[in-house]
Motif scaffolding. Structure first.
Motif, PDB file in Angstrom:
ATOM      1  N   ILE A   7      26.542  45.556  40.144  1.00  0.00           N
ATOM      2  CA  ILE A   7      26.017  45.693  38.910  1.00  0.00           C
ATOM      3  C   ILE A   7      24.433  45.225  38.899  1.00  0.00           C
ATOM      4  O   ILE A   7      24.272  44.147  39.116  1.00  0.00           O
ATOM      5  N   SER A   8      23.615  46.024  38.275  1.00  0.00           N
ATOM      6  CA  SER A   8      22.189  45.610  38.257  1.00  0.00           C
ATOM      7  C   SER A   8      22.038  45.286  36.680  1.00  0.00           C
ATOM      8  O   SER A   8      22.147  46.315  35.896  1.00  0.00           O
ATOM      9  N   HIS A  33      33.970  49.799  53.078  1.00  0.00           N
ATOM     10  CA  HIS A  33      34.673  49.666  51.834  1.00  0.00           C
ATOM     11  C   HIS A  33      34.284  50.714  50.859  1.00  0.00           C
ATOM     12  O   HIS A  33      33.511  51.677  50.896  1.00  0.00           O
ATOM     13  N   LYS A  34      35.256  50.523  49.716  1.00  0.00           N
ATOM     14  CA  LYS A  34      34.915  51.537  48.592  1.00  0.00           C
ATOM     15  C   LYS A  34      34.006  50.851  47.695  1.00  0.00           C
ATOM     16  O   LYS A  34      34.212  49.697  46.866  1.00  0.00           O
ATOM     17  N   VAL A  35      32.641  51.460  47.435  1.00  0.00           N
ATOM     18  CA  VAL A  35      31.553  50.486  46.967  1.00  0.00           C
ATOM     19  C   VAL A  35      31.186  51.431  45.670  1.00  0.00           C
ATOM     20  O   VAL A  35      31.148  52.675  45.651  1.00  0.00           O
ATOM     21  N   SER A  36      30.907  50.986  44.525  1.00  0.00           N
ATOM     22  CA  SER A  36      30.676  51.429  43.252  1.00  0.00           C
ATOM     23  C   SER A  36      29.390  50.686  42.786  1.00  0.00           C
ATOM     24  O   SER A  36      29.305  49.539  43.041  1.00  0.00           O
ATOM     25  N   ALA A  37      28.679  51.495  41.881  1.00  0.00           N
ATOM     26  CA  ALA A  37      27.436  50.494  41.263  1.00  0.00           C
ATOM     27  C   ALA A  37      27.278  50.875  39.591  1.00  0.00           C
ATOM     28  O   ALA A  37      27.581  52.064  39.295  1.00  0.00           O
ATOM     29  N   LEU A 101      29.645  41.864  42.705  1.00  0.00           N
ATOM     30  CA  LEU A 101      28.171  41.440  42.651  1.00  0.00           C
ATOM     31  C   LEU A 101      26.972  41.849  41.744  1.00  0.00           C
ATOM     32  O   LEU A 101      26.941  42.976  41.549  1.00  0.00           O
ATOM     33  N   ILE A 102      26.556  40.636  40.861  1.00  0.00           N
ATOM     34  CA  ILE A 102      25.791  41.122  39.816  1.00  0.00           C
ATOM     35  C   ILE A 102      24.288  40.748  40.276  1.00  0.00           C
ATOM     36  O   ILE A 102      24.008  39.625  40.654  1.00  0.00           O
ATOM     37  N   PHE A 113      26.271  36.725  30.785  1.00  0.00           N
ATOM     38  CA  PHE A 113      27.504  36.193  30.426  1.00  0.00           C
ATOM     39  C   PHE A 113      28.311  37.090  29.886  1.00  0.00           C
ATOM     40  O   PHE A 113      29.400  36.844  29.542  1.00  0.00           O
ATOM     41  N   TYR A 114      27.699  38.368  29.303  1.00  0.00           N
ATOM     42  CA  TYR A 114      28.904  39.206  28.800  1.00  0.00           C
ATOM     43  C   TYR A 114      29.599  39.682  29.893  1.00  0.00           C
ATOM     44  O   TYR A 114      30.604  40.123  29.753  1.00  0.00           O
ATOM     45  N   TYR A 115      28.919  39.904  30.988  1.00  0.00           N
ATOM     46  CA  TYR A 115      29.777  40.373  32.253  1.00  0.00           C
ATOM     47  C   TYR A 115      30.615  39.568  32.823  1.00  0.00           C
ATOM     48  O   TYR A 115      31.679  39.567  33.051  1.00  0.00           O
ATOM     49  N   THR A 116      30.178  38.205  32.990  1.00  0.00           N
ATOM     50  CA  THR A 116      31.059  37.205  33.560  1.00  0.00           C
ATOM     51  C   THR A 116      31.960  36.778  32.651  1.00  0.00           C
ATOM     52  O   THR A 116      33.060  36.258  33.145  1.00  0.00           O
ATOM     53  N   ASP A 117      31.861  36.708  31.323  1.00  0.00           N
ATOM     54  CA  ASP A 117      32.978  36.330  30.440  1.00  0.00           C
ATOM     55  C   ASP A 117      34.251  37.546  30.716  1.00  0.00           C
ATOM     56  O   ASP A 117      35.258  37.153  30.664  1.00  0.00           O
ATOM     57  N   TYR A 118      33.910  38.624  30.744  1.00  0.00           N
ATOM     58  CA  TYR A 118      34.786  39.740  30.995  1.00  0.00           C
ATOM     59  C   TYR A 118      35.410  39.587  32.244  1.00  0.00           C
ATOM     60  O   TYR A 118      36.734  39.651  32.351  1.00  0.00           O
TER      61      TYR A 118
END
Length: 281
Positions: A7-8, A33-37, A101-102, A113-118
């Motif tokens: 995640i960027s 690996h199966k990688v997405s962004a 990985l952010i 922290f919107y992402y990390t809370d989720y």
């Protein structure tokens, strides 16, 4: 085969130096690996994103709405509309990854922290790459505490320098034992030549960077060059960039008497950003 999501958090510019580390890592991991962004959708797709797709990285786009008027932003706050809903929908639409990985351009980017809370609520492990930590941006305790919690709950937090780690430790007042120092890729062969006092050779030093005093510290660099040691040296610096502090830099060059030492050379930022070859000089 693990599922890894990158995640960027950079929603400001289509591409920048902070994007290189996570994107190169994503390309390397995609072979096993199966990688997405998850990134912001830009009108013109940066060429490195096209390279990611060619490597088999699945790219998803954020649900980012156009900038609202001041009136609408105030109403949104008064009505307590949850800005986290878009992020929840974005991540709900993806397969649950084994690791996220952010990439965090600014260490006080509230979207983190919107992402990390989720991720924490869904028990998804995550790591954070800090591309920039500065002591020029303050905040209040409630925000520092929320960021500190997001950092401590990470599997790993990566810093590009000891100075960045020290600044983060001081600001958030926590012992970041899950931290690790890594190097941003710099794929150029470099020869380190000692500058002998009697050496009459003129060394031309190139600096490719945006003329942004806040991020790049070019005003501090010019102050250093104004010292007698550098004024009398045989070094000459060529800044290859433009905006946003070009006029300030030009005035400092005149103020410190560095006209014979520092030369500004404009570059096309659009061509540079999207990987188009540009003649430097």
């Amino acid at each position: 085969m693990k599922r890894i999501l990158f995640i960027s958090v950079n929603d400001h510019v289509p591409w920048g130096g902070s994007e290189v580390l996570w994107s190169e890592t994503a390309k390397k991991l995609s072979s096993a690996h199966k990688v997405s962004a998850l990134i912001k959708k830009w009108e013109t797709e940066p060429s490195p994103i096209l390279q990611l797709k060619n490597k088999g990285v699945k790219v998803f786009y954020k649900c980012i709405k156009k900038r609202q008027s001041f009136r609408n932003r105030v109403l949104k706050r008064l009505l307590k509309i949850n800005t986290e809903k878009n992020i929840n929908h974005e991540l709900d639409a993806l397969e649950q990854p084994d690791l996220v990985l952010i990439s965090l351009g600014n260490h006080l980017e509230h979207k983190l922290f919107y992402y990390t809370d989720y991720l924490k609520s869904h028990e998804i492990p995550y790591a954070i790459i800090f591309q920039l930590v500065t002591d020029l941006r303050g905040n209040h305790d409630a925000v520092f505490n929320r960021f500190g919690s997001a950092f401590l709950n990470a599997e790993k937090i990566y810093f590009l320098s000891q100075d960045n780690l020290d600044k983060a430790t001081m600001q958030f007042s926590v012992d970041l034992k899950n931290s690790e120092l890594i190097n941003n890729p710099f794929n150029y062969k470099t020869n380190y030549l000692p500058l002998e006092e009697e050496d009459s050779t003129i060394y031309n030093l190139g600096c490719v960077a945006a003329l942004n005093s806040f991020h790049k510290g070019l005003d501090v660099f010019l102050k250093t060059l104004s010292a007698k040691k550098w004024i009398e040296s045989t070094c000459k610096l060529i800044y290859m960039a433009i905006v946003p502090n070009k006029e300030q830099i030009k005035r400092l060059i005149a103020l410190y008497g560095l006209q014979s030492k520092v030369v500004l050379h404009s570059m096309n930022p659009i061509k540079l950003r999207f990987g188009v070859k540009t003649k430097l000089w």
